[in-house]
Each structure stands twice: as structure tokens, then as C-alpha cells.
Design a protein around this motif. Sequence first.
Motif, PDB file in Angstrom:
ATOM      1  N   SER A 208      59.675 -62.904 165.436  1.00 51.96           N
ATOM      2  CA  SER A 208      59.121 -61.587 165.146  1.00 51.96           C
ATOM      3  C   SER A 208      57.844 -61.315 165.923  1.00 51.96           C
ATOM      4  O   SER A 208      57.327 -60.206 165.911  1.00 51.96           O
ATOM      5  N   ARG A 209      57.300 -62.359 166.586  1.00 49.44           N
ATOM      6  CA  ARG A 209      56.131 -62.123 167.424  1.00 49.44           C
ATOM      7  C   ARG A 209      56.509 -61.308 168.659  1.00 49.44           C
ATOM      8  O   ARG A 209      55.647 -60.697 169.297  1.00 49.44           O
ATOM      9  N   LEU A 210      57.782 -61.330 169.010  1.00 55.50           N
ATOM     10  CA  LEU A 210      58.267 -60.541 170.137  1.00 55.50           C
ATOM     11  C   LEU A 210      58.795 -59.193 169.660  1.00 55.50           C
ATOM     12  O   LEU A 210      58.425 -58.150 170.186  1.00 55.50           O
ATOM     13  N   ALA A 211      59.664 -59.221 168.695  1.00 55.74           N
ATOM     14  CA  ALA A 211      60.262 -58.020 168.111  1.00 55.74           C
ATOM     15  C   ALA A 211      60.928 -58.429 166.810  1.00 55.74           C
ATOM     16  O   ALA A 211      61.236 -59.610 166.600  1.00 55.74           O
ATOM     17  N   LEU A 212      61.152 -57.464 165.936  1.00 55.05           N
ATOM     18  CA  LEU A 212      61.778 -57.768 164.649  1.00 55.05           C
ATOM     19  C   LEU A 212      63.237 -58.159 164.859  1.00 55.05           C
ATOM     20  O   LEU A 212      64.015 -57.366 165.407  1.00 55.05           O
ATOM     21  N   ARG A 217      73.551 -64.195 157.936  1.00 56.91           N
ATOM     22  CA  ARG A 217      74.336 -65.376 157.600  1.00 56.91           C
ATOM     23  C   ARG A 217      75.783 -65.124 158.010  1.00 56.91           C
ATOM     24  O   ARG A 217      76.389 -64.107 157.655  1.00 56.91           O
ATOM     25  N   HIS A 218      76.340 -66.046 158.800  1.00 54.87           N
ATOM     26  CA  HIS A 218      77.722 -65.877 159.262  1.00 54.87           C
ATOM     27  C   HIS A 218      78.420 -67.231 159.293  1.00 54.87           C
ATOM     28  O   HIS A 218      77.945 -68.170 159.941  1.00 54.87           O
ATOM     29  N   ASP A 219      79.528 -67.327 158.567  1.00 58.69           N
ATOM     30  CA  ASP A 219      80.351 -68.534 158.571  1.00 58.69           C
ATOM     31  C   ASP A 219      79.505 -69.773 158.265  1.00 58.69           C
ATOM     32  O   ASP A 219      79.650 -70.828 158.904  1.00 58.69           O
ATOM     33  N   SER A 224      70.330 -65.280 164.463  1.00 55.67           N
ATOM     34  CA  SER A 224      69.179 -64.385 164.625  1.00 55.67           C
ATOM     35  C   SER A 224      69.321 -63.615 165.933  1.00 55.67           C
ATOM     36  O   SER A 224      69.592 -64.207 166.984  1.00 55.67           O
ATOM     37  N   PHE A 225      69.148 -62.279 165.857  1.00 59.59           N
ATOM     38  CA  PHE A 225      69.348 -61.421 167.016  1.00 59.59           C
ATOM     39  C   PHE A 225      68.164 -60.484 167.220  1.00 59.59           C
ATOM     40  O   PHE A 225      67.594 -59.957 166.255  1.00 59.59           O
ATOM     41  N   LEU A 226      67.840 -60.250 168.486  1.00 56.32           N
ATOM     42  CA  LEU A 226      66.923 -59.180 168.866  1.00 56.32           C
ATOM     43  C   LEU A 226      67.755 -58.037 169.423  1.00 56.32           C
ATOM     44  O   LEU A 226      68.645 -58.253 170.246  1.00 56.32           O
ATOM     45  N   SER A 227      67.459 -56.829 168.976  1.00 51.86           N
ATOM     46  CA  SER A 227      68.247 -55.657 169.355  1.00 51.86           C
ATOM     47  C   SER A 227      67.574 -54.882 170.485  1.00 51.86           C
ATOM     48  O   SER A 227      66.354 -54.688 170.487  1.00 51.86           O
ATOM     49  N   THR A 228      68.380 -54.466 171.460  1.00 48.34           N
ATOM     50  CA  THR A 228      67.897 -53.570 172.512  1.00 48.34           C
ATOM     51  C   THR A 228      68.801 -52.349 172.557  1.00 48.34           C
ATOM     52  O   THR A 228      70.001 -52.438 172.263  1.00 48.34           O
ATOM     53  N   ILE A 229      68.235 -51.203 172.940  1.00 46.58           N
ATOM     54  CA  ILE A 229      68.999 -49.961 173.008  1.00 46.58           C
ATOM     55  C   ILE A 229      68.842 -49.356 174.395  1.00 46.58           C
ATOM     56  O   ILE A 229      67.725 -49.206 174.892  1.00 46.58           O
ATOM     57  N   PHE A 248      72.787 -57.047 171.188  1.00 54.40           N
ATOM     58  CA  PHE A 248      72.109 -58.016 170.324  1.00 54.40           C
ATOM     59  C   PHE A 248      71.938 -59.319 171.091  1.00 54.40           C
ATOM     60  O   PHE A 248      72.906 -60.036 171.356  1.00 54.40           O
ATOM     61  N   LEU A 249      70.694 -59.608 171.443  1.00 55.04           N
ATOM     62  CA  LEU A 249      70.355 -60.801 172.205  1.00 55.04           C
ATOM     63  C   LEU A 249      70.021 -61.936 171.245  1.00 55.04           C
ATOM     64  O   LEU A 249      69.238 -61.745 170.308  1.00 55.04           O
ATOM     65  N   PRO A 250      70.604 -63.113 171.426  1.00 59.07           N
ATOM     66  CA  PRO A 250      70.246 -64.246 170.552  1.00 59.07           C
ATOM     67  C   PRO A 250      68.742 -64.486 170.558  1.00 59.07           C
ATOM     68  O   PRO A 250      68.111 -64.545 171.604  1.00 59.07           O
ATOM     69  N   ALA A 251      68.168 -64.625 169.372  1.00 58.89           N
ATOM     70  CA  ALA A 251      66.720 -64.793 169.254  1.00 58.89           C
ATOM     71  C   ALA A 251      66.318 -66.255 169.223  1.00 58.89           C
ATOM     72  O   ALA A 251      65.120 -66.560 169.200  1.00 58.89           O
ATOM     73  N   ASP A 252      67.300 -67.168 169.226  1.00 59.13           N
ATOM     74  CA  ASP A 252      66.965 -68.588 169.251  1.00 59.13           C
ATOM     75  C   ASP A 252      68.107 -69.344 169.929  1.00 59.13           C
ATOM     76  O   ASP A 252      69.238 -68.837 170.047  1.00 59.13           O
ATOM     77  N   PRO A 253      67.838 -70.557 170.398  1.00 55.76           N
ATOM     78  CA  PRO A 253      68.861 -71.339 171.104  1.00 55.76           C
ATOM     79  C   PRO A 253      70.092 -71.629 170.249  1.00 55.76           C
ATOM     80  O   PRO A 253      71.212 -71.688 170.762  1.00 55.76           O
ATOM     81  N   GLU A 254      69.895 -71.811 168.950  1.00 55.76           N
ATOM     82  CA  GLU A 254      71.008 -72.137 168.066  1.00 55.76           C
ATOM     83  C   GLU A 254      72.018 -70.996 168.001  1.00 55.76           C
ATOM     84  O   GLU A 254      73.230 -71.217 168.035  1.00 55.76           O
ATOM     85  N   THR A 255      71.512 -69.763 167.927  1.00 56.30           N
ATOM     86  CA  THR A 255      72.406 -68.607 167.883  1.00 56.30           C
ATOM     87  C   THR A 255      73.161 -68.474 169.197  1.00 56.30           C
ATOM     88  O   THR A 255      74.379 -68.214 169.203  1.00 56.30           O
ATOM     89  N   ALA A 256      72.474 -68.645 170.315  1.00 58.29           N
ATOM     90  CA  ALA A 256      73.112 -68.545 171.625  1.00 58.29           C
ATOM     91  C   ALA A 256      74.211 -69.593 171.768  1.00 58.29           C
ATOM     92  O   ALA A 256      75.327 -69.296 172.238  1.00 58.29           O
ATOM     93  N   ALA A 257      73.921 -70.826 171.346  1.00 57.16           N
ATOM     94  CA  ALA A 257      74.902 -71.909 171.477  1.00 57.16           C
ATOM     95  C   ALA A 257      76.127 -71.638 170.613  1.00 57.16           C
ATOM     96  O   ALA A 257      77.274 -71.845 171.044  1.00 57.16           O
ATOM     97  N   TYR A 258      75.907 -71.153 169.390  1.00 52.97           N
ATOM     98  CA  TYR A 258      77.043 -70.887 168.500  1.00 52.97           C
ATOM     99  C   TYR A 258      77.932 -69.791 169.072  1.00 52.97           C
ATOM    100  O   TYR A 258      79.166 -69.906 169.065  1.00 52.97           O
TER     101      TYR A 258
END
Length: 263
Positions: A208-212, A217-219, A224-229, A248-258
Motif C-alpha cells: 500500500s506504500r505504492l498504491a492500494l 482469497r482464492h483457492d 494481492s493485486f495493484l490495479s491500473t486503468i 491487475f498487476l501482482p503486488a507480490d512475488p507469491e501472487t505472480a508465481a501462482y
Amino acid sequence: MTTATLSPGVGPLLREWRQRAGVSQLELALRADSSARHISFIETGKSRPSQEMVLRLAEHLDVPMRERNALLVAAGHAPYYPESSLDSPGLDVLRLGIDRLLTGYEPFPALVVDGTYQVWAANSGIGMLMADVAPWLLEPPMNAMRITLHPEGLAPRILNFREWRGHLLDQMRRQLALLRSRPLRELYEEVSGYPLPPGGEERAGESSRLALPMVIRHDGRRLSFLSTIATFNTPVDVTVSELAMETFLPADPETAAYLRQAG
């Protein structure tokens, strides 16, 4: 300069747009290569602005395209900008380009919505997140705000739902400050009245220091995602001017990897 009686509405409308932009009559006149006296006459109904003048003033006041047509009609002119239907053959090339962009963004979620948040197109990343959404919310025409905020939609799985809901409602209020859109107003009144699901009180963390972020929770996993428009540059069609691609850009490495593994 003509002095015929002006159709009701255009003078006050232009004055409202000027005041909203925080611009004086003199400053607007300088921008539009006119005079403060002429601007005053237009706003008070003593002068009927030409189509060119209405469009010039609207351009310098950053008036949305749909509202520019409304100003023209109020001034006694025909609308200038066309408004295509989303299934118009004239938008075939645009649809093809959007489909390529959405596919190219996979496995990360992305979708395109119109001015009232109806979903125009989406990729498989969005489809993955819809697994537990009530089927009736996914029937056409799908609406992104309803899907996100309804208790039978994504809302119960968004861990920081109260934060994310506040962000979305603020976004809609900013749009309503610019657009006299009855459908958008009705949508806002509907979704802002949805009951809050249990939980959703988590506060966003480091990202959240970058953006909200939207934390969902999924499966059994926490994503965690950062949204751009993104919108189209210099559109000349009302419909196209109101289309927006949300990614929706992954906000952490774990989300990107999944997502890469699931995709």
C-alpha cells in the motif's frame, strides 16, 4: 457576435464547467482566443455560441465527450461526436486489438468496461477469479461493480474489502462529478447500498506504500493485486471515449508465481 435568445441551459452549463475547472472568464478567453466579454455574454445568454466556439471552450475545460454533445444540443446545435454501439461493425478493428491486448496480458487478470462498468471483454485471468461468484451476476450484461461489491460476488473473498469498497465508491463519485449520467447514478446508489459481508476489515500492508492493493482469497491462497486503468488517447467516438481497460498487476512475488503456474 449574435444577440439572439439562447436555448435554455447552455450558458449556466458552460459557467458550471468553467467554475469546476477553477478558471476565470479572462483565463478561459485567453485559452480559447476569445474575449472575457464574449465569454460573459455566452454564460448570461446574451450571445449564442457557434458550434466551433462550444467545442473550443469544451476542449479547454476538459469536458467529457458525452457532455460536449450535451452542450452543443443546449446551444441549439446537433451533436458533433458519434456514439457507436459496442457491437457496431465499425468497432471490429478495435475489438480485435483489445482482444489481443487482453490475451497478451495473461495470466494476469484484465478486463474492459464501458462508462457504466458493463464488462465489454475480459481475459482468462479474470475468469479464474470468478470461480465462486453467483451465476446470476455473470449473466450478460455483466457489471464489474456489481460483481465486485455484491455479497454474492467477490466481496466476501476480498480481505481488505472495506478499503477496496471505499476506493471504488470514491472513483464512482469522481465520475459523477463530471457526468450527468442517470445510469451511473443509479448504479452508484445500488452498489453503495449493498450490505457489507462479514470480515473484510484487513488493512493493506507493505504494497500500500505504492498504491492500494486488492487483497483477495482464492483457492485457499492469498493473492494481492495493484490495479491500473488505461483509456484511449484522443478518441472521436463517445463510446470509445468511455471505454477503460483495467489490468491487475501482482503486488507480490507469491501472487505472480501462482498466476504463472495456474495459467
